[in-house]
Design a protein around this motif. Sequence first.
Motif, PDB file in Angstrom:
ATOM      1  N   SER A 237       0.799  -1.228   0.000  1.00 37.61           N
ATOM      2  CA  SER A 237       0.000   0.000   0.000  1.00 37.61           C
ATOM      3  C   SER A 237       0.829   1.274   0.000  1.00 37.61           C
ATOM      4  N   ALA A 238       2.014   1.246   0.567  1.00 40.94           N
ATOM      5  CA  ALA A 238       2.836   2.455   0.656  1.00 40.94           C
ATOM      6  C   ALA A 238       3.802   2.484  -0.515  1.00 40.94           C
ATOM      7  N   SER A 239       3.275   2.803  -1.693  1.00 44.20           N
ATOM      8  CA  SER A 239       4.087   2.812  -2.908  1.00 44.20           C
ATOM      9  C   SER A 239       3.486   3.761  -3.929  1.00 44.20           C
ATOM     10  N   GLY A 240       4.276   4.102  -4.921  1.00 47.34           N
ATOM     11  CA  GLY A 240       3.785   4.979  -5.978  1.00 47.34           C
ATOM     12  C   GLY A 240       4.826   5.164  -7.068  1.00 47.34           C
ATOM     13  N   PRO A 241       4.426   5.771  -8.191  1.00 42.10           N
ATOM     14  CA  PRO A 241       5.356   6.008  -9.294  1.00 42.10           C
ATOM     15  C   PRO A 241       6.367   7.111  -8.959  1.00 42.10           C
ATOM     16  N   LEU A 242       7.537   7.007  -9.525  1.00 40.01           N
ATOM     17  CA  LEU A 242       8.565   8.030  -9.419  1.00 40.01           C
ATOM     18  C   LEU A 242       9.168   8.173 -10.807  1.00 40.01           C
TER      19      LEU A 242
ATOM     20  N   VAL B 270      -5.273  -1.464 -10.990  1.00 39.69           N
ATOM     21  CA  VAL B 270      -4.579  -0.709 -12.026  1.00 39.69           C
ATOM     22  C   VAL B 270      -4.880   0.755 -11.752  1.00 39.69           C
ATOM     23  N   ASN B 271      -3.834   1.500 -11.452  1.00 42.59           N
ATOM     24  CA  ASN B 271      -3.961   2.912 -11.066  1.00 42.59           C
ATOM     25  C   ASN B 271      -4.955   3.093  -9.920  1.00 42.59           C
ATOM     26  N   GLY B 272      -4.895   2.165  -8.955  1.00 45.08           N
ATOM     27  CA  GLY B 272      -5.708   2.274  -7.756  1.00 45.08           C
ATOM     28  C   GLY B 272      -7.124   1.751  -7.867  1.00 45.08           C
ATOM     29  N   LYS B 273      -7.504   1.290  -9.038  1.00 48.73           N
ATOM     30  CA  LYS B 273      -8.857   0.762  -9.219  1.00 48.73           C
ATOM     31  C   LYS B 273      -8.779  -0.694  -9.620  1.00 48.73           C
ATOM     32  N   GLY B 274      -9.769  -1.463  -9.189  1.00 48.46           N
ATOM     33  CA  GLY B 274      -9.757  -2.869  -9.537  1.00 48.46           C
ATOM     34  C   GLY B 274     -11.140  -3.451  -9.576  1.00 48.46           C
ATOM     35  N   GLY B 275     -11.206  -4.637 -10.044  1.00 47.62           N
ATOM     36  CA  GLY B 275     -12.472  -5.343 -10.095  1.00 47.62           C
ATOM     37  C   GLY B 275     -12.293  -6.717  -9.503  1.00 47.62           C
ATOM     38  N   GLY B 276     -13.334  -7.258  -9.015  1.00 44.76           N
ATOM     39  CA  GLY B 276     -13.260  -8.594  -8.454  1.00 44.76           C
ATOM     40  C   GLY B 276     -13.827  -8.587  -7.054  1.00 44.76           C
ATOM     41  N   SER B 277     -13.899  -9.746  -6.476  1.00 43.19           N
ATOM     42  CA  SER B 277     -14.402  -9.831  -5.112  1.00 43.19           C
ATOM     43  C   SER B 277     -13.792 -11.037  -4.438  1.00 43.19           C
ATOM     44  N   SER B 278     -13.763 -10.964  -3.141  1.00 38.93           N
ATOM     45  CA  SER B 278     -13.299 -12.079  -2.340  1.00 38.93           C
ATOM     46  C   SER B 278     -14.136 -12.077  -1.069  1.00 38.93           C
ATOM     47  N   ASN B 279     -14.600 -13.203  -0.676  1.00 34.89           N
ATOM     48  CA  ASN B 279     -15.466 -13.313   0.504  1.00 34.89           C
ATOM     49  C   ASN B 279     -16.713 -12.437   0.383  1.00 34.89           C
ATOM     50  N   GLY B 280     -17.179 -12.203  -0.845  1.00 34.21           N
ATOM     51  CA  GLY B 280     -18.392 -11.416  -1.053  1.00 34.21           C
ATOM     52  C   GLY B 280     -18.209  -9.917  -0.967  1.00 34.21           C
ATOM     53  N   THR B 281     -16.981  -9.449  -0.747  1.00 34.46           N
ATOM     54  CA  THR B 281     -16.719  -8.011  -0.653  1.00 34.46           C
ATOM     55  C   THR B 281     -16.169  -7.508  -1.984  1.00 34.46           C
TER      56      THR B 281
ATOM     57  N   SER C 156     -15.833   0.257 -10.255  1.00 33.98           N
ATOM     58  CA  SER C 156     -15.409   0.509 -11.632  1.00 33.98           C
ATOM     59  C   SER C 156     -13.980   0.037 -11.849  1.00 33.98           C
ATOM     60  N   LEU C 157     -13.707  -0.346 -13.069  1.00 30.09           N
ATOM     61  CA  LEU C 157     -12.357  -0.732 -13.452  1.00 30.09           C
ATOM     62  C   LEU C 157     -11.605   0.492 -13.944  1.00 30.09           C
ATOM     63  N   SER C 158     -10.290   0.433 -13.876  1.00 34.61           N
ATOM     64  CA  SER C 158      -9.468   1.524 -14.383  1.00 34.61           C
ATOM     65  C   SER C 158      -9.525   1.525 -15.912  1.00 34.61           C
ATOM     66  N   THR C 159      -9.647   2.694 -16.489  1.00 34.43           N
ATOM     67  CA  THR C 159      -9.588   2.818 -17.944  1.00 34.43           C
ATOM     68  C   THR C 159      -8.510   3.827 -18.299  1.00 34.43           C
ATOM     69  N   ILE C 160      -7.906   3.625 -19.453  1.00 35.38           N
ATOM     70  CA  ILE C 160      -6.895   4.536 -19.946  1.00 35.38           C
ATOM     71  C   ILE C 160      -7.420   5.088 -21.263  1.00 35.38           C
TER      72      ILE C 160
END
Length: 168
Positions: A50-55, A110-121, A126-130
């Motif tokens: 979680s503690a990461s980003g582009p440079l 992808v760029n902080g957005k994702g799709g999917g679920s685990s354990n119903g959560t 929305s998915l990331s779009t470019i």
Amino acid sequence: MAVSPFSDGTPQASQWPIPPLHFFDHEINVPVGMAGTYMYHSHNGFQAVSASGPLIVVDRLKKGEKLPYHYDDEKIIFVQDTFTENFTTIEKGLIAIPFSWSGEAAAILVNGKGGGSSNGTACNASLSTIDVEPGKIYRLRFIGATALTFASIAIEDHDSLEIIEADG
């Protein structure tokens, strides 16, 4: 990039962790010829998730000088994995004898957005779009910031893809 023994390494061995509610200034001396796509990330426990980003380090061009390649715009594609297990449980399993696997990632971001679920959560609605415009040339800066996941990416319906650089 230059070696940074007090800023890049094992906590408690080559560096001290940054205490809560404190900060750390890090000056980077980038040698000529080292411009490119990099990332920063934590080395303290499983925080790298979680503690990461582009440079991004850009060339300082002299007046009238141009880059050796042309592009109209650039996009960063920052890929991370996320888990439903808490970080402490994952860490304990990774260093346990015998090894204890905590399970696959709940989602790829992808760029902080994702799709999917685990354990119903659900992970984001929305998915990331470019967004791109036809006929333009884009420089895509891919950064694989996953902790435990190997991610594959595909680009559909394009005639050419030229790799101009591989960094860090």
